[in-house]
Design a protein around this motif. Structure first.
Motif, PDB file in Angstrom:
ATOM      1  N   LEU A 321      14.240  15.148   7.738  1.00 44.56           N
ATOM      2  CA  LEU A 321      12.785  14.976   7.796  1.00 44.56           C
ATOM      3  C   LEU A 321      12.061  16.128   7.111  1.00 44.56           C
ATOM      4  CD1 LEU A 321      12.324  13.656  11.442  1.00 44.56           C
ATOM      5  CD2 LEU A 321      11.703  12.428   9.353  1.00 44.56           C
ATOM      6  N   LEU A 322      12.514  17.345   7.340  1.00 41.26           N
ATOM      7  CA  LEU A 322      11.864  18.505   6.731  1.00 41.26           C
ATOM      8  C   LEU A 322      12.052  18.496   5.209  1.00 41.26           C
ATOM      9  CD1 LEU A 322      12.879  21.209   9.376  1.00 41.26           C
ATOM     10  CD2 LEU A 322      10.601  20.250   8.989  1.00 41.26           C
ATOM     11  N   ARG A 323      13.222  18.088   4.775  1.00 45.08           N
ATOM     12  CA  ARG A 323      13.467  17.960   3.335  1.00 45.08           C
ATOM     13  C   ARG A 323      12.534  16.906   2.737  1.00 45.08           C
ATOM     14  NH1 ARG A 323      18.945  15.436   0.686  1.00 45.08           N
ATOM     15  NH2 ARG A 323      18.400  15.723  -1.522  1.00 45.08           N
ATOM     16  N   PHE A 324      12.387  15.787   3.425  1.00 37.23           N
ATOM     17  CA  PHE A 324      11.496  14.721   2.971  1.00 37.23           C
ATOM     18  C   PHE A 324      10.057  15.211   2.896  1.00 37.23           C
ATOM     19  CE2 PHE A 324       8.425  11.831   5.053  1.00 37.23           C
ATOM     20  CZ  PHE A 324       8.192  10.948   4.011  1.00 37.23           C
ATOM     21  N   ALA A 325       9.599  15.910   3.934  1.00 37.79           N
ATOM     22  CA  ALA A 325       8.203  16.352   3.985  1.00 37.79           C
ATOM     23  C   ALA A 325       7.854  17.278   2.830  1.00 37.79           C
ATOM     24  CB  ALA A 325       7.924  17.035   5.326  1.00 37.79           C
ATOM     25  N   ARG A 326       8.835  18.066   2.372  1.00 36.88           N
ATOM     26  CA  ARG A 326       8.584  18.984   1.263  1.00 36.88           C
ATOM     27  C   ARG A 326       8.375  18.246  -0.064  1.00 36.88           C
ATOM     28  NH1 ARG A 326      12.529  22.138   4.109  1.00 36.88           N
ATOM     29  NH2 ARG A 326      14.217  21.299   2.807  1.00 36.88           N
ATOM     30  N   LYS A 327       8.813  17.007  -0.133  1.00 39.68           N
ATOM     31  CA  LYS A 327       8.682  16.240  -1.367  1.00 39.68           C
ATOM     32  C   LYS A 327       7.326  15.558  -1.507  1.00 39.68           C
ATOM     33  CE  LYS A 327      12.356  13.956  -2.730  1.00 39.68           C
ATOM     34  NZ  LYS A 327      13.070  14.781  -3.696  1.00 39.68           N
ATOM     35  N   ILE A 328       6.575  15.457  -0.398  1.00 36.15           N
ATOM     36  CA  ILE A 328       5.320  14.711  -0.410  1.00 36.15           C
ATOM     37  C   ILE A 328       4.186  15.577  -0.954  1.00 36.15           C
ATOM     38  CG2 ILE A 328       3.662  13.432   0.997  1.00 36.15           C
ATOM     39  CD1 ILE A 328       6.427  12.149   0.772  1.00 36.15           C
ATOM     40  N   ASP A 329       3.398  15.018  -1.834  1.00 34.71           N
ATOM     41  CA  ASP A 329       2.201  15.689  -2.347  1.00 34.71           C
ATOM     42  C   ASP A 329       1.099  15.521  -1.301  1.00 34.71           C
ATOM     43  OD1 ASP A 329      -0.059  16.581  -3.628  1.00 34.71           O
ATOM     44  OD2 ASP A 329       0.339  15.538  -5.515  1.00 34.71           O
ATOM     45  N   VAL A 330       0.959  16.523  -0.425  1.00 36.23           N
ATOM     46  CA  VAL A 330       0.032  16.399   0.698  1.00 36.23           C
ATOM     47  C   VAL A 330      -1.423  16.419   0.244  1.00 36.23           C
ATOM     48  CG1 VAL A 330       1.673  17.352   2.355  1.00 36.23           C
ATOM     49  CG2 VAL A 330       0.106  18.889   1.139  1.00 36.23           C
ATOM     50  N   ASP A 331      -1.689  16.945  -0.943  1.00 40.31           N
ATOM     51  CA  ASP A 331      -3.063  16.925  -1.442  1.00 40.31           C
ATOM     52  C   ASP A 331      -3.527  15.499  -1.713  1.00 40.31           C
ATOM     53  OD1 ASP A 331      -3.292  19.689  -1.362  1.00 40.31           O
ATOM     54  OD2 ASP A 331      -2.522  19.937  -3.397  1.00 40.31           O
ATOM     55  N   ARG A 332      -2.591  14.622  -2.022  1.00 37.56           N
ATOM     56  CA  ARG A 332      -2.942  13.240  -2.355  1.00 37.56           C
ATOM     57  C   ARG A 332      -2.574  12.261  -1.242  1.00 37.56           C
ATOM     58  NH1 ARG A 332      -0.655  12.035  -8.242  1.00 37.56           N
ATOM     59  NH2 ARG A 332      -2.149  10.309  -8.097  1.00 37.56           N
ATOM     60  N   SER A 333      -1.490  12.540  -0.532  1.00 33.84           N
ATOM     61  CA  SER A 333      -1.052  11.623   0.532  1.00 33.84           C
ATOM     62  C   SER A 333      -1.400  12.122   1.925  1.00 33.84           C
ATOM     63  CB  SER A 333       0.467  11.404   0.445  1.00 33.84           C
ATOM     64  OG  SER A 333       0.818  10.729  -0.735  1.00 33.84           O
ATOM     65  N   GLY A 334      -1.820  13.387   2.027  1.00 36.54           N
ATOM     66  CA  GLY A 334      -2.096  13.963   3.333  1.00 36.54           C
ATOM     67  C   GLY A 334      -0.837  14.474   3.995  1.00 36.54           C
ATOM     68  N   SER A 335      -1.006  15.383   4.937  1.00 36.72           N
ATOM     69  CA  SER A 335       0.128  15.938   5.670  1.00 36.72           C
ATOM     70  C   SER A 335       0.543  14.973   6.779  1.00 36.72           C
ATOM     71  CB  SER A 335      -0.238  17.288   6.288  1.00 36.72           C
ATOM     72  OG  SER A 335      -0.582  18.226   5.288  1.00 36.72           O
ATOM     73  N   PRO A 336       1.822  14.962   7.130  1.00 32.00           N
ATOM     74  CA  PRO A 336       2.254  14.073   8.219  1.00 32.00           C
ATOM     75  C   PRO A 336       1.644  14.503   9.550  1.00 32.00           C
ATOM     76  CG  PRO A 336       4.017  15.575   7.593  1.00 32.00           C
ATOM     77  CD  PRO A 336       2.935  15.745   6.569  1.00 32.00           C
ATOM     78  N   THR A 337       1.224  13.538  10.324  1.00 30.65           N
ATOM     79  CA  THR A 337       0.719  13.841  11.665  1.00 30.65           C
ATOM     80  C   THR A 337       1.860  14.260  12.571  1.00 30.65           C
ATOM     81  OG1 THR A 337      -1.042  12.211  11.371  1.00 30.65           O
ATOM     82  CG2 THR A 337      -0.564  12.904  13.622  1.00 30.65           C
ATOM     83  N   VAL A 338       2.980  13.559  12.457  1.00 36.17           N
ATOM     84  CA  VAL A 338       4.156  13.838  13.284  1.00 36.17           C
ATOM     85  C   VAL A 338       5.411  13.616  12.455  1.00 36.17           C
ATOM     86  CG1 VAL A 338       5.515  13.093  15.293  1.00 36.17           C
ATOM     87  CG2 VAL A 338       3.037  13.202  15.463  1.00 36.17           C
ATOM     88  N   LEU A 339       6.386  14.485  12.631  1.00 32.31           N
ATOM     89  CA  LEU A 339       7.743  14.256  12.177  1.00 32.31           C
ATOM     90  C   LEU A 339       8.605  14.183  13.431  1.00 32.31           C
ATOM     91  CD1 LEU A 339       8.025  16.798   9.205  1.00 32.31           C
ATOM     92  CD2 LEU A 339       7.588  14.337   9.059  1.00 32.31           C
ATOM     93  N   GLY A 340       9.319  13.078  13.612  1.00 30.18           N
ATOM     94  CA  GLY A 340      10.041  12.918  14.862  1.00 30.18           C
ATOM     95  C   GLY A 340      11.379  12.227  14.710  1.00 30.18           C
ATOM     96  N   VAL A 341      12.244  12.465  15.674  1.00 26.76           N
ATOM     97  CA  VAL A 341      13.535  11.789  15.756  1.00 26.76           C
ATOM     98  C   VAL A 341      13.532  10.963  17.038  1.00 26.76           C
ATOM     99  CG1 VAL A 341      16.047  12.032  15.792  1.00 26.76           C
ATOM    100  CG2 VAL A 341      14.644  13.746  14.611  1.00 26.76           C
TER     101      VAL A 341
END
Length: 365
Positions: A321-341
């Motif tokens: 999940l952390l690896r995935f989150a680093r790939k997202i352009d948060v300026d355009r898609s926004g930051s994740p509200t929650v990352l969970g298992v």
């Protein structure tokens, strides 16, 4: 009004569909698609202040002359019961609450492997909840037989071979929670790709299968997104019934049980997300990074979840999940509200790295 069992009501609808809509409001017409003429009368009745609920177990045939219902009719997808609705989940961890900033904190709900096995085999069918497990499993199998014999041919108005439909359902069951291509399913079921595609469309129309589409966020990297859907049934019990599997067999095949558990969690997430309102998708790119479930709300917020039957795989899922989150352009898609298992057993808590660990027995709307 129950059109599937009330012959007089169907006869009246064939002559004058408006007769079904007379009476106290709101007026419910079940299996309305058996007499599609009801639709236009409902549209007219709404203009005159009427209130109606149209329910059905399949999608009616396309009819370009029927009014779309835009501005008059709201569509709501009905699904099998979730663990929360069935009373198996405490609902201590609310999906809505997570999107509102709540932290995961839940005692062990006491849901063990035996209970998960039973839920996967029994399914979320309201009429089967009070049956003995062996009878519930037989009832799901009987339902699937009727789908093969009657529902799929009725969905597209063409005579179909039930044995070929069953072969495709068995292939789908073996490939549940995977991205199996149509060609792969066709080879496995020993039918042509065109036939497989036709059957898949019909199974979707009668709401037996509901594939999970891909999410397409903005990325920081040049990774190519994979848009193949993940194969899912409306309920994991349908996959179990398609292969006539028993709880004992599932216990000996924990890999397949893990895929069925993922299917169960997706079912529940879809129901909870629908109430936000929101939708559930999945992610995979050509670098091997994937996420089992992305819940995206109508206002653009999103959360990502990995699904693991065993709590021993939480570290692996959290790293992914952390690896995935680093790939997202948060300026355009926004930051994740929650990352969970989401796991099968254990406590609910937030790890030091910010990853929420959520037992399915505590998850609710």
């Amino acid at each position: 009004m129950l059109l599937d069992v009330d012959a007089q009501a169907r006869a009246a609808a064939a002559i004058d569909p408006g007769l079904l809509l007379e009476g106290d409001m709101p007026r419910l017409v079940d299996e309305w698609q058996l007499e599609p003429g009801v639709w236009n009368h409902v549209r007219r009745g709404v203009d005159e202040g009427g209130r109606y609920v149209l329910t059905g177990s399949s999608v009616p045939a396309d009819d370009s002359t029927r009014h779309t219902g835009a501005g008059r009719v709201a569509r709501l997808r009905m699904r099998p019961m979730t663990l929360f609705e069935a009373g198996t989940s405490s609902g201590t961890v609310s999906l809505r609450g997570l999107f509102d900033g709540e932290k995961t904190q839940a005692p062990d709900p006491g849901l063990g492997l035996d209970e998960i096995l039973e839920e996967v085999c029994r399914g979320g069918w309201p009429g089967f909840r009070d049956l003995a497990l062996v009878d519930a499993r037989r009832s799901v199998a009987d339902y699937l037989t009727e789908v093969e014999r009657a529902d799929v041919p009725r969905a597209d108005g063409t005579s179909r071979d039930p044995q070929r439909i069953r072969a495709l359902l068995r292939s789908l069951a073996r490939n549940v929670s995977t991205r199996a291509a149509v060609r792969t399913l066709a080879i496995d079921a020993q039918v042509s790709p065109d036939t497989a595609s036709t059957y898949l469309d019909a199974l979707a129309r009668v709401m037996v299968v509901e594939d999970l589409p891909a999410w397409t966020p903005h990325l920081r990297s040049r990774a190519d997104l994979r848009t193949s859907p993940v194969r899912q049934f409306a309920d994991p019990s349908l996959a179990v019934a398609a292969l006539a599997a028993t709880p004992e067999q599932l216990r000996r095949d924990l890999e397949w049980l893990g895929l069925l558990f993922e299917s169960l969690v997706i079912r529940d997430l879809r129901v909870y997300a629908q109430a936000l309102p929101g939708r559930v998708t999945q992610y995979r790119d050509n670098k091997g990074v994937e996420v089992d479930a992305i819940v995206e709300t109508a206002d653009g917020r999103w959360s990502a979840f990995e699904i693991k039957l065993g709590a021993g795989r939480v570290d692996e899922a959290a790293s992914s999940l952390l690896r995935f989150a680093r790939k997202i352009d948060v300026d355009r898609s926004g930051s994740p509200t929650v990352l969970g298992v989401i796991v099968g057993t254990g406590y609910g808590y937030v790890r030091e790295d910010g990853i929420h660990v959520i037992p399915i027995g505590a998850l609710g709307p």
